[in-house]
Write a protein that holds these residues in place. Structure first.
Motif, PDB file in Angstrom:
ATOM      1  N   THR A  21     -81.090 -41.483 -45.183  1.00 23.30           N
ATOM      2  CA  THR A  21     -81.982 -41.747 -44.059  1.00 23.30           C
ATOM      3  C   THR A  21     -81.178 -42.077 -42.809  1.00 23.30           C
ATOM      4  O   THR A  21     -81.462 -41.582 -41.712  1.00 23.30           O
ATOM      5  CB  THR A  21     -82.918 -42.928 -44.385  1.00 23.30           C
ATOM      6  OG1 THR A  21     -83.597 -42.664 -45.614  1.00 23.30           O
ATOM      7  CG2 THR A  21     -83.934 -43.134 -43.278  1.00 23.30           C
ATOM      8  N   VAL A  22     -80.171 -42.917 -42.975  1.00 19.07           N
ATOM      9  CA  VAL A  22     -79.308 -43.288 -41.859  1.00 19.07           C
ATOM     10  C   VAL A  22     -78.592 -42.062 -41.301  1.00 19.07           C
ATOM     11  O   VAL A  22     -78.485 -41.885 -40.078  1.00 19.07           O
ATOM     12  CB  VAL A  22     -78.283 -44.348 -42.312  1.00 19.07           C
ATOM     13  CG1 VAL A  22     -77.175 -44.517 -41.273  1.00 19.07           C
ATOM     14  CG2 VAL A  22     -78.974 -45.683 -42.552  1.00 19.07           C
ATOM     15  N   ALA A  23     -78.113 -41.175 -42.183  1.00 21.48           N
ATOM     16  CA  ALA A  23     -77.394 -39.986 -41.743  1.00 21.48           C
ATOM     17  C   ALA A  23     -78.268 -39.119 -40.849  1.00 21.48           C
ATOM     18  O   ALA A  23     -77.799 -38.576 -39.834  1.00 21.48           O
ATOM     19  CB  ALA A  23     -76.919 -39.182 -42.953  1.00 21.48           C
ATOM     20  N   LEU A  24     -79.537 -38.980 -41.201  1.00 18.96           N
ATOM     21  CA  LEU A  24     -80.446 -38.178 -40.388  1.00 18.96           C
ATOM     22  C   LEU A  24     -80.655 -38.800 -39.008  1.00 18.96           C
ATOM     23  O   LEU A  24     -80.687 -38.092 -37.992  1.00 18.96           O
ATOM     24  CB  LEU A  24     -81.795 -38.038 -41.101  1.00 18.96           C
ATOM     25  CG  LEU A  24     -81.802 -37.252 -42.421  1.00 18.96           C
ATOM     26  CD1 LEU A  24     -83.171 -37.325 -43.081  1.00 18.96           C
ATOM     27  CD2 LEU A  24     -81.400 -35.801 -42.184  1.00 18.96           C
ATOM     28  N   THR A 317     -72.477 -43.302 -48.078  1.00 17.45           N
ATOM     29  CA  THR A 317     -73.399 -42.168 -48.193  1.00 17.45           C
ATOM     30  C   THR A 317     -73.843 -41.683 -46.814  1.00 17.45           C
ATOM     31  O   THR A 317     -73.921 -40.478 -46.557  1.00 17.45           O
ATOM     32  CB  THR A 317     -74.630 -42.566 -49.023  1.00 17.45           C
ATOM     33  OG1 THR A 317     -74.216 -42.993 -50.314  1.00 17.45           O
ATOM     34  CG2 THR A 317     -75.591 -41.400 -49.159  1.00 17.45           C
ATOM     35  N   GLY A 318     -74.143 -42.629 -45.914  1.00 14.15           N
ATOM     36  CA  GLY A 318     -74.548 -42.248 -44.570  1.00 14.15           C
ATOM     37  C   GLY A 318     -73.478 -41.453 -43.854  1.00 14.15           C
ATOM     38  O   GLY A 318     -73.758 -40.424 -43.217  1.00 14.15           O
ATOM     39  N   ALA A 319     -72.225 -41.898 -43.965  1.00 16.28           N
ATOM     40  CA  ALA A 319     -71.122 -41.208 -43.284  1.00 16.28           C
ATOM     41  C   ALA A 319     -70.841 -39.852 -43.909  1.00 16.28           C
ATOM     42  O   ALA A 319     -70.718 -38.843 -43.202  1.00 16.28           O
ATOM     43  CB  ALA A 319     -69.873 -42.084 -43.329  1.00 16.28           C
ATOM     44  N   VAL A 320     -70.734 -39.810 -45.232  1.00 16.20           N
ATOM     45  CA  VAL A 320     -70.450 -38.543 -45.912  1.00 16.20           C
ATOM     46  C   VAL A 320     -71.615 -37.576 -45.739  1.00 16.20           C
ATOM     47  O   VAL A 320     -71.424 -36.373 -45.533  1.00 16.20           O
ATOM     48  CB  VAL A 320     -70.168 -38.786 -47.413  1.00 16.20           C
ATOM     49  CG1 VAL A 320     -70.031 -37.470 -48.155  1.00 16.20           C
ATOM     50  CG2 VAL A 320     -68.903 -39.623 -47.580  1.00 16.20           C
ATOM     51  N   GLY A 321     -72.854 -38.103 -45.806  1.00 11.33           N
ATOM     52  CA  GLY A 321     -74.018 -37.261 -45.591  1.00 11.33           C
ATOM     53  C   GLY A 321     -74.004 -36.621 -44.217  1.00 11.33           C
ATOM     54  O   GLY A 321     -74.318 -35.429 -44.063  1.00 11.33           O
ATOM     55  N   LEU A 322     -73.631 -37.388 -43.204  1.00 10.27           N
ATOM     56  CA  LEU A 322     -73.544 -36.846 -41.849  1.00 10.27           C
ATOM     57  C   LEU A 322     -72.513 -35.729 -41.780  1.00 10.27           C
ATOM     58  O   LEU A 322     -72.761 -34.673 -41.170  1.00 10.27           O
ATOM     59  CB  LEU A 322     -73.175 -37.963 -40.872  1.00 10.27           C
ATOM     60  CG  LEU A 322     -72.937 -37.543 -39.417  1.00 10.27           C
ATOM     61  CD1 LEU A 322     -74.200 -36.952 -38.812  1.00 10.27           C
ATOM     62  CD2 LEU A 322     -72.464 -38.740 -38.587  1.00 10.27           C
ATOM     63  N   LEU A 323     -71.352 -35.925 -42.409  1.00 13.71           N
ATOM     64  CA  LEU A 323     -70.316 -34.894 -42.398  1.00 13.71           C
ATOM     65  C   LEU A 323     -70.799 -33.631 -43.120  1.00 13.71           C
ATOM     66  O   LEU A 323     -70.556 -32.507 -42.638  1.00 13.71           O
ATOM     67  CB  LEU A 323     -69.043 -35.418 -43.065  1.00 13.71           C
ATOM     68  CG  LEU A 323     -67.870 -34.432 -43.128  1.00 13.71           C
ATOM     69  CD1 LEU A 323     -67.410 -34.070 -41.718  1.00 13.71           C
ATOM     70  CD2 LEU A 323     -66.716 -35.005 -43.931  1.00 13.71           C
TER      71      LEU A 323
END
Length: 518
Positions: A21-24, A317-323
């Motif tokens: 959710t944070v990544a989005l 997870t937020g950082a890797v998801g964003l990448l």
């Protein structure tokens, strides 16, 4: 430095889903702050990934989200405009070094001394700033390219989708908390928009509007290692040092205050000094991978905490998801309606703002309530770092003024004929002038004792005041004795020399801040 906690299936699920959710939500924020700083969107997205990942692993507050921020972006813009982006990377490197040194020398503990009214003003100000930033999403380019407010059906659709997003986030947890309501809201609104073919702006529209490139996308590659292309000499240091100091200060103040807010929300305690080091390492890493640097983000941290994220895995997870979105899923992220992200951030605003502030006007001292309004106003009008500094200075001056009025002395004569003054209240710069008025050197007996058992000598102004009183008694041919001073007070009074006689009885040790607070 590293932790290897035991994860339960429930905590892993919560951290992973909240991290996604944070990544989005990080995407439009990182892009927007990149444009504020005057750099390419990918520079902001890389910063969101690097700062988010490094601080999640090495930082002092599990569950706190870091990335590219507006507070630091507004400092960067003039450096980029005058000297170019390579000098920005160099400044970020030096700022990281300063932050690491702050952690090594355990300066993070001093954030605990920020008064509570300043903390309330901080969160209220940031809530207002976040709200105002979202209003920009209600503007669209006209035929000339200028941004104008939405009107007609486009505005109504945008408002309806924002309200739908907010309703899902508010009501879904009452039915189930199996998945983060923010993530469900984003996915639901995205499917609704594309399923019904609604005419509303998406993330890719925002990127193209901000860049002025009709073909711009979020697709990118892995950041590559490269040292800043500047001369490592005194001229470069002269250019970047002022910016680096400000960037380091802004980053640490925002990060440590956010850490304190998350501490209160979760009932746990982060490590301020470790967070300083983590932020510094993150910014140094950004400088050699073409990223703009950053710090903690209260908005994204609130999304994470409210979505159930508590551990380091959520930030990772937020950082890797964003990448991964940048590398492989940019087309999916570009489809997300801006209305969904605006709705998420509006809920963050509602959750962040301290609504009890309006009840405090009649329940707290007037100066405390004014401190809240002052910090809130300065945060909105200028920036967070200045607001906190102004708030702390104001609170300190009020404290000094209030305590300056509380010094007084009682007196009596002992069996030897000596007059004893028992001083009550702190002796410092604010109370020094009133302290001088407590004694009657002309009419007192030959021997006078000043007893500081209920007082404390705090600073150089206090020493000078005692020196002045001693001189008055000496000029009258009388002897002044000082007793019941703490060890810290006695060390300060060495400056008074043979004008005073110090009783060497042991007294309590007074401390203001200790390393255990770090």
């Amino acid at each position: 430095m590293f932790e290897f906690p035991q994860f339960s299936k429930q905590s892993v699920k919560n951290d992973v889903l909240s991290g996604l959710t944070v990544a989005l939500a990080l995407v439009p924020e990182a892009v927007a702050f990149a444009f504020v700083a005057g750099v390419d969107p990918m520079v902001g997205l890389y910063a969101a990934f690097i700062v988010g990942f490094v601080t999640a692993v090495l930082g002092g507050r599990p569950g706190m989200i870091s990335g590219a921020t507006g507070a630091m972006a507004v400092v960067m813009v003039s450096l980029v405009a005058e000297h170019g982006i390579q000098y920005l990377f160099a400044a970020i490197m030096l700022a990281g070094v300063i932050q690491i040194l702050a952690g090594i020398f355990k300066l993070g503990k001093f954030i605990r001394m920020v008064p509570h009214p300043v903390m309330i003003g901080f969160v209220n100000g940031l809530a207002i700033v976040i709200f105002l930033a979202q209003l920009g999403q209600f503007k669209v380019p006209d035929a000339t390219g200028a941004l104008v407010w939405m009107q007609g059906p486009q505005l109504y659709i945008m408002l309806g989708l924002v309200l739908l997003t907010m309703a899902i986030i508010h009501f879904l947890p009452k039915l189930t908390k199996a998945v983060p309501s923010s993530l469900v809201a984003i996915i639901t609104v995205t499917l609704l928009v594309h399923g019904l073919g609604l005419d509303t702006r998406t993330v890719v529209d925002f990127v193209r509007t901000m860049s002025g490139d009709a073909n711009a996308t979020l697709a990118g590659s892995l950041p590559t290692f490269a040292l800043p292309e500047v001369g490592f000499n005194m001229e470069t240091l002269r250019i970047i040092l002022p910016y680096s100091v400000i960037l380091a200060a802004v980053g640490l103040i925002e990060s440590l205050l956010t850490l304190t807010v998350i501490d209160e929300m979760t009932g746990t305690r982060g490590q301020g000094n470790r967070e300083c080091v983590g932020q510094g390492i993150a910014n140094m890493t950004c400088s050699v991978f073409g990223a703009m640097g950053g710090c903690a983000m209260i908005g994204q941290s609130m999304i994470n905490i409210n979505s159930g994220g508590r551990g380091r895995l959520s930030g990772i997870t937020g950082a890797v998801g964003l990448l991964l979105f940048i590398l492989f899923g940019s087309s999916l992220i570009e489809m997300i309606p801006l209305a969904a992200l605006v709705g998420v951030m509006f809920m963050v605003v509602i959750g962040t703002f301290e609504w009890a502030t309006f009840k405090l006007a009649r329940k707290v001292p007037t100066h405390d309530f004014f401190a809240i309004l002052l910090v809130t106003g300065v945060t909105v009008a200028f920036d967070l770092a200045l607001a906190v500094i102004v708030g702390v200075i104001y609170s300190a001056l009020v404290f000094a003024w209030e305590h300056a009025k509380r010094i007084y002395a009682t007196s009596h004569t002992d069996q030897n004929g000596s007059k004893i003054y028992v001083v009550n209240g702190p002796l410092f710069f604010g109370s020094a002038s009133h302290f001088l008025e407590l004694f009657d050197a002309k009419n007192d007996p030959a021997n006078v004792i000043i007893d500081f058992a209920n007082s404390r000598v705090a600073d150089h102004s206090a020493i000078e005041a005692i020196d002045t009183v001693a001189e008055r008694y000496t000029n009258q041919g009388k002897t002044l004795h000082i007793r019941h001073l703490s060890p810290e007070c006695r060390s300060l009074l060495k400056k008074a020399g043979n004008l005073v006689e110090i009783n060497m009885l042991e007294d309590p040790t007074y401390k203001v801040a200790t390393d255990t607070l770090g």
